[in-house]
Write a protein that holds these residues in place. Structure first.
Motif, PDB file in Angstrom:
ATOM      1  N   SER A   1       0.828  -1.216   0.000  1.00 33.13           N
ATOM      2  CA  SER A   1       0.000   0.000   0.000  1.00 33.13           C
ATOM      3  C   SER A   1       0.861   1.264   0.000  1.00 33.13           C
ATOM      4  O   SER A   1       0.341   2.365  -0.108  1.00 33.13           O
ATOM      5  CB  SER A   1      -0.947   0.014   1.198  1.00 33.13           C
ATOM      6  N   GLY A   2       2.177   1.115   0.105  1.00 30.28           N
ATOM      7  CA  GLY A   2       3.075   2.262   0.032  1.00 30.28           C
ATOM      8  C   GLY A   2       3.274   2.699  -1.413  1.00 30.28           C
ATOM      9  O   GLY A   2       2.772   2.071  -2.351  1.00 30.28           O
ATOM     10  N   PHE A   3       4.024   3.754  -1.597  1.00 26.22           N
ATOM     11  CA  PHE A   3       4.196   4.327  -2.937  1.00 26.22           C
ATOM     12  C   PHE A   3       4.823   3.323  -3.911  1.00 26.22           C
ATOM     13  O   PHE A   3       4.262   3.028  -4.969  1.00 26.22           O
ATOM     14  CB  PHE A   3       5.057   5.596  -2.859  1.00 26.22           C
ATOM     15  N   ILE A   4       5.967   2.767  -3.569  1.00 24.33           N
ATOM     16  CA  ILE A   4       6.638   1.824  -4.464  1.00 24.33           C
ATOM     17  C   ILE A   4       5.851   0.517  -4.552  1.00 24.33           C
ATOM     18  O   ILE A   4       5.614  -0.011  -5.643  1.00 24.33           O
ATOM     19  CB  ILE A   4       8.085   1.559  -3.999  1.00 24.33           C
TER      20      ILE A   4
ATOM     21  N   GLY B   1       7.658  -3.333   3.146  1.00 28.87           N
ATOM     22  CA  GLY B   1       6.900  -2.773   4.266  1.00 28.87           C
ATOM     23  C   GLY B   1       7.768  -2.304   5.409  1.00 28.87           C
ATOM     24  O   GLY B   1       8.744  -2.949   5.773  1.00 28.87           O
ATOM     25  N   TRP B   2       7.397  -1.174   5.958  1.00 31.55           N
ATOM     26  CA  TRP B   2       8.083  -0.639   7.132  1.00 31.55           C
ATOM     27  C   TRP B   2       7.119  -0.357   8.256  1.00 31.55           C
ATOM     28  O   TRP B   2       7.512  -0.262   9.392  1.00 31.55           O
ATOM     29  CB  TRP B   2       8.840   0.648   6.785  1.00 31.55           C
ATOM     30  N   GLY B   3       5.862  -0.194   7.984  1.00 32.28           N
ATOM     31  CA  GLY B   3       4.877   0.063   9.032  1.00 32.28           C
ATOM     32  C   GLY B   3       5.137   1.339   9.803  1.00 32.28           C
ATOM     33  O   GLY B   3       6.270   1.659  10.098  1.00 32.28           O
ATOM     34  N   ARG B   4       4.102   2.058  10.130  1.00 33.47           N
ATOM     35  CA  ARG B   4       4.186   3.301  10.915  1.00 33.47           C
ATOM     36  C   ARG B   4       5.365   4.167  10.483  1.00 33.47           C
ATOM     37  O   ARG B   4       6.220   4.529  11.287  1.00 33.47           O
ATOM     38  CB  ARG B   4       4.291   2.997  12.397  1.00 33.47           C
ATOM     39  N   MET B   5       5.398   4.524   9.231  1.00 36.61           N
ATOM     40  CA  MET B   5       6.543   5.231   8.675  1.00 36.61           C
ATOM     41  C   MET B   5       6.380   6.752   8.724  1.00 36.61           C
ATOM     42  O   MET B   5       6.975   7.458   7.951  1.00 36.61           O
ATOM     43  CB  MET B   5       6.732   4.748   7.226  1.00 36.61           C
ATOM     44  N   GLU B   6       5.594   7.271   9.658  1.00 43.66           N
ATOM     45  CA  GLU B   6       5.400   8.722   9.735  1.00 43.66           C
ATOM     46  C   GLU B   6       6.713   9.457   9.974  1.00 43.66           C
ATOM     47  O   GLU B   6       6.958  10.519   9.442  1.00 43.66           O
ATOM     48  CB  GLU B   6       4.407   9.099  10.847  1.00 43.66           C
TER      49      GLU B   6
END
Length: 94
Positions: A8-11, A73-78
């Motif tokens: 669901s991230g950009f890449i 995935g990295w999760g909680r990447m704010e």
């Protein structure tokens, strides 16, 4: 079948869009989003925790060994420098 975390991230989103034209995709999600199966889109999404060995075994049992695993995935990447991100994503992925 190709397994992708971070779809669901950009890449990940763009990669998933291209790959699912030719392959069945299993999206591994750490978030609480709903799991789903979209046969027409060649896409399955499951909640997954890479640290839970029983989940890995269950996925192998249900879907077989993947052709490839792409871990984006990295999760909680704010905040990439936050203690949470460094301890739970960076250090645990090494």
């Amino acid at each position: 079948m190709i397994w992708i975390s971070g779809s669901s991230g950009f890449i990940g989103h763009h990669l998933k869009t291209k790959l699912k034209r030719h392959e069945k995709i299993l999206c591994l999600s750490f978030s609480d989003e709903e799991a789903f199966f979209d046969k027409q889109q060649n896409e399955i999404k499951v909640k997954f925790n890479f640290q839970d060995q029983s989940m890995i075994k269950d996925l192998f049992a249900e879907f077989g060994v993947p052709q490839s695993v792409i871990h984006l995935g990295w999760g909680r990447m704010e905040d990439p420098m936050s203690d949470y991100h460094l301890e739970n994503n960076v250090y645990n992925s090494v």
